[in-house]
Design a protein around this motif. Sequence first.
Motif, PDB file in Angstrom:
ATOM      1  N   TRP A   1       0.846  -1.124  -0.063  1.00  0.00           N
ATOM      2  CA  TRP A   1       0.169   0.016  -0.130  1.00  0.00           C
ATOM      3  C   TRP A   1       0.913   1.226   0.128  1.00  0.00           C
ATOM      4  N   GLN A   2       0.543   2.085  -0.812  1.00  0.00           N
ATOM      5  CA  GLN A   2       1.047   3.680  -0.801  1.00  0.00           C
ATOM      6  C   GLN A   2       0.190   4.795  -0.813  1.00  0.00           C
ATOM      7  N   SER A   3       0.499   5.555   0.256  1.00  0.00           N
ATOM      8  CA  SER A   3      -0.429   6.688   0.629  1.00  0.00           C
ATOM      9  C   SER A   3      -0.436   7.418  -0.506  1.00  0.00           C
ATOM     10  N   ASN A   4      -1.677   8.381  -0.420  1.00  0.00           N
ATOM     11  CA  ASN A   4      -1.587   9.667  -1.472  1.00  0.00           C
ATOM     12  C   ASN A   4      -0.473  10.505  -0.891  1.00  0.00           C
ATOM     13  N   ASP A   5      -0.119  11.393  -1.558  1.00  0.00           N
ATOM     14  CA  ASP A   5       1.089  12.456  -1.259  1.00  0.00           C
ATOM     15  C   ASP A   5       0.288  13.224  -0.166  1.00  0.00           C
ATOM     16  N   PHE A   6       1.272  13.757   0.694  1.00  0.00           N
ATOM     17  CA  PHE A   6       1.014  14.848   1.808  1.00  0.00           C
ATOM     18  C   PHE A   6       2.133  15.927   1.907  1.00  0.00           C
ATOM     19  N   ASP A   7       1.968  16.973   2.139  1.00  0.00           N
ATOM     20  CA  ASP A   7       3.149  17.937   2.361  1.00  0.00           C
ATOM     21  C   ASP A   7       4.014  17.581   3.493  1.00  0.00           C
ATOM     22  N   GLY A   8       5.395  18.163   3.250  1.00  0.00           N
ATOM     23  CA  GLY A   8       6.319  17.694   4.251  1.00  0.00           C
ATOM     24  C   GLY A   8       6.365  18.344   5.738  1.00  0.00           C
ATOM     25  N   GLU A   9       5.383  19.045   5.937  1.00  0.00           N
ATOM     26  CA  GLU A   9       5.437  19.703   7.427  1.00  0.00           C
ATOM     27  C   GLU A   9       5.632  18.754   8.507  1.00  0.00           C
ATOM     28  N   GLU A  10       5.089  17.744   8.335  1.00  0.00           N
ATOM     29  CA  GLU A  10       5.123  16.732   9.498  1.00  0.00           C
ATOM     30  C   GLU A  10       6.375  16.109   9.576  1.00  0.00           C
ATOM     31  N   ILE A  11       7.280  15.963   8.730  1.00  0.00           N
ATOM     32  CA  ILE A  11       8.523  15.341   8.877  1.00  0.00           C
ATOM     33  C   ILE A  11       9.481  16.675   8.751  1.00  0.00           C
ATOM     34  N   GLU A  12       9.416  17.609   8.360  1.00  0.00           N
ATOM     35  CA  GLU A  12      10.294  18.893   8.076  1.00  0.00           C
ATOM     36  C   GLU A  12      11.432  18.987   9.311  1.00  0.00           C
ATOM     37  N   SER A  13      10.943  19.032  10.397  1.00  0.00           N
ATOM     38  CA  SER A  13      11.993  19.256  11.547  1.00  0.00           C
ATOM     39  C   SER A  13      12.890  18.071  11.774  1.00  0.00           C
ATOM     40  N   TYR A  14      12.186  16.742  11.425  1.00  0.00           N
ATOM     41  CA  TYR A  14      13.227  15.532  11.845  1.00  0.00           C
ATOM     42  C   TYR A  14      14.148  15.570  10.662  1.00  0.00           C
ATOM     43  N   VAL A  15      13.949  15.638   9.521  1.00  0.00           N
ATOM     44  CA  VAL A  15      14.998  15.374   8.433  1.00  0.00           C
ATOM     45  C   VAL A  15      15.643  16.597   7.678  1.00  0.00           C
ATOM     46  N   LYS A  16      15.183  17.760   8.054  1.00  0.00           N
ATOM     47  CA  LYS A  16      15.613  18.895   7.347  1.00  0.00           C
ATOM     48  C   LYS A  16      17.273  19.138   7.762  1.00  0.00           C
ATOM     49  N   ASP A  17      17.529  18.810   8.852  1.00  0.00           N
ATOM     50  CA  ASP A  17      18.834  19.197   9.229  1.00  0.00           C
ATOM     51  C   ASP A  17      19.763  18.079   8.417  1.00  0.00           C
ATOM     52  N   GLN A  18      19.407  16.633   8.555  1.00  0.00           N
ATOM     53  CA  GLN A  18      20.244  15.786   7.897  1.00  0.00           C
ATOM     54  C   GLN A  18      20.413  15.961   6.473  1.00  0.00           C
ATOM     55  N   LEU A  19      18.801  16.168   5.858  1.00  0.00           N
ATOM     56  CA  LEU A  19      18.851  16.497   4.276  1.00  0.00           C
ATOM     57  C   LEU A  19      19.692  17.922   3.810  1.00  0.00           C
ATOM     58  N   ASN A  20      19.770  18.789   4.676  1.00  0.00           N
ATOM     59  CA  ASN A  20      20.610  19.980   4.277  1.00  0.00           C
ATOM     60  C   ASN A  20      22.169  19.663   4.614  1.00  0.00           C
ATOM     61  N   GLU A  21      22.456  18.752   5.511  1.00  0.00           N
ATOM     62  CA  GLU A  21      23.986  18.660   5.636  1.00  0.00           C
ATOM     63  C   GLU A  21      24.141  17.603   4.523  1.00  0.00           C
TER      64      GLU A  21
END
Length: 168
Positions: free
Chosen positions: A19-39
């Motif tokens: 099962w794959q969900s419909n897309d949703f915006d990234g606000e819910e995970i932004e704080s968790y992954v943003k630092d690693q993503l930008n590193e």
Amino acid sequence: CQSEREKSPGKVMSNKGGWQSNDFDGEEIESYVKDQLNEVAQNWGIRGVLTPSNCWYSVNTSQNYNLQHDHPGSILSGVLYLKCPENTGPIVFLNPVSSLINSYIEPYVDYDITHELASAFTICPKEGSLIIFPSWLGHRVDSADYEGERISLSFNTKVESFSFRNYD
């Protein structure tokens, strides 16, 4: 993830089974992954601040898999493994010059499936793993025989702010 799954039949993209969900915006995970993503973005020389643009959940069980695909329209993409049973199917990244590797290098190099000269790079994920990769990089998820469900959260990115290169 489970509440989304109860509300929606989801969608079929590259997934075969599961099962794959419909897309949703990234606000819910932004704080968790943003630092690693930008590193990662900074280490790869990307001049800008990235933020998740769209996200989706995937729930797979034994023998489900994803066909080879990439993520057009994004800069970096990623997957966070929320629940990951032992011996779950690996994610396989395909070297874009694999035909050259197979023809010229592979017969002469002694390496395993994690070597940078391999025609494919395989990662066997563990619960809590966060994998970030260039969106243009072709990849697939292989099936495997395991107990339970593998639940992952995948995302694409957009440029939140951009810094121009100074040529002075």
